[in-house]
Scaffold this active site. Structure first.
Site, PDB file in Angstrom:
ATOM      1  N   LYS A 107     104.400  40.871  87.815  1.00 21.07           N
ATOM      2  CA  LYS A 107     103.380  40.945  86.767  1.00 21.07           C
ATOM      3  C   LYS A 107     102.281  41.916  87.182  1.00 21.07           C
ATOM      4  CE  LYS A 107     103.658  36.308  84.707  1.00 21.07           C
ATOM      5  NZ  LYS A 107     102.883  35.056  84.449  1.00 21.07           N
TER       6      LYS A 107
ATOM      7  N   SER B 219     105.170  24.898  79.031  1.00 17.75           N
ATOM      8  CA  SER B 219     104.196  24.430  78.039  1.00 17.75           C
ATOM      9  C   SER B 219     104.426  25.196  76.741  1.00 17.75           C
ATOM     10  CB  SER B 219     102.773  24.621  78.562  1.00 17.75           C
ATOM     11  OG  SER B 219     101.830  24.131  77.646  1.00 17.75           O
TER      12      SER B 219
ATOM     13  N   GLY C 145     105.729  30.870  76.826  1.00 17.73           N
ATOM     14  CA  GLY C 145     105.598  32.318  76.717  1.00 17.73           C
ATOM     15  C   GLY C 145     106.143  33.076  77.914  1.00 17.73           C
TER      16      GLY C 145
END
Length: 286
Positions: free
Chosen positions: A184, A214, A217
């Site tokens: 990332k 959760s 994404g």
């Protein structure tokens, strides 16, 4: 020993009780006309080590835990031990802005004021452990995940970020597989670029493992990137499956299967942490 099963963990508590050759204790529970929770434990708990198994994710679960801790004070128990498979509010383990609560601190202080020990499974942030007045144990689901996937053909175990690298390294070593993580790079305050490192995944079978699903994404983006690189099969696994707003649908656009543990009960809870919890209980009840 006595196993108290709260509503959020009925199946897991029942399996633990069966393994320990006992029956789960459940409260007489109902709602007052105004919606407030009433509960009562009429079974004699005197002289026993009590293990309360239930999550503290939703506000209702928090209230059920607190009222249970209060209710069993009437009995001269040997010990009271909280086992919250998913320990809620652990993401709010520090104050980010003035005027905010440190949610995990105040809740942990309450729980530990009425118990002799607390345990959870793969807590989101270990800072919360330090807020307890009693021993707070963080159990791990790595071995449970390994047990489930030991006979599944995978080439790589993948972490969706570098934060989960230690977990993935342990699981991959026990499975005898290679591992890597999705890189990332923050572009600005709203944009994060994700990319697959220099690993050939074309035609490979991959197992993505995270601690929490959760909104899904990060997992969905990771699955999409790996599919673009030619991955032939993508399994997704996690310790805690919250699946907010139907996030499983987003993930399954590119992933083939989802299997999570039973810390939070869902249709994907095919992996059980009951062995880890039973071992913990045996150590206390010895």
């Amino acid at each position: 020993m006595k196993i108290i099963a709260l509503r959020s963990s009925l199946k897991l508590a029942a399996r633990i009780a069966e393994e320990l050759k006992t029956e789960p204790v459940m409260p007489d529970e109902r709602r007052f006309p105004d919606g407030e929770l009433y509960l009562r434990y009429d079974e004699d708990l005197t002289g026993h080590n009590i293990f309360i198994i239930g999550n503290t994710h939703s506000d209702a679960e928090v209230m059920e835990m607190i009222l249970t801790l209060s209710a069993i004070q009437d009995y001269r128990t040997k010990s009271v031990n909280i086992i919250a498979p998913y320990y809620g509010y652990a993401r709010q383990h520090q104050r980010y802005k003035n005027g905010e609560p440190i949610s995990s601190q105040i809740l942990t202080e309450i729980y530990s004021s009425y118990s002799n020990s607390i345990a959870t499974v793969d807590i989101h942030d270990e800072k919360t452990l330090s807020y307890s007045k009693v021993k707070f144990s963080d159990l791990h689901a790595n071995d449970a995940i390994v047990r489930y996937y030991k006979n599944v053909d995978v080439d790589y175990v993948v972490s969706p970020d570098d934060g989960g690298l230690a977990r993935v390294a342990d699981i991959s070593a026990k499975l005898g597989k290679k591992h890597f993580f999705i890189e990332k790079k923050r572009i600005d305050d709203r944009t994060v670029e994700m990319k697959v490192p220099n690993v050939d995944v074309n035609g490979k079978k991959l197992l993505i493992v995270d601690d929490i699903i959760s909104t899904g994404g990060t997992i969905a983006k990771s699955s999409g990137l790996l599919r673009e690189k030619g991955a032939s099969k993508i399994y997704v696994s996690a310790v805690h499956g919250l699946f907010v707003n139907g996030s499983e649908n987003k993930i399954l656009q590119n992933a083939d299967e989802i299997h999570v543990t039973d810390t939070v009960e869902s249709k994907f809870s095919d992996i059980s942490v009951y062995q880890e919890v039973c071992n913990y209980i045996r150590d206390i009840d010895a």
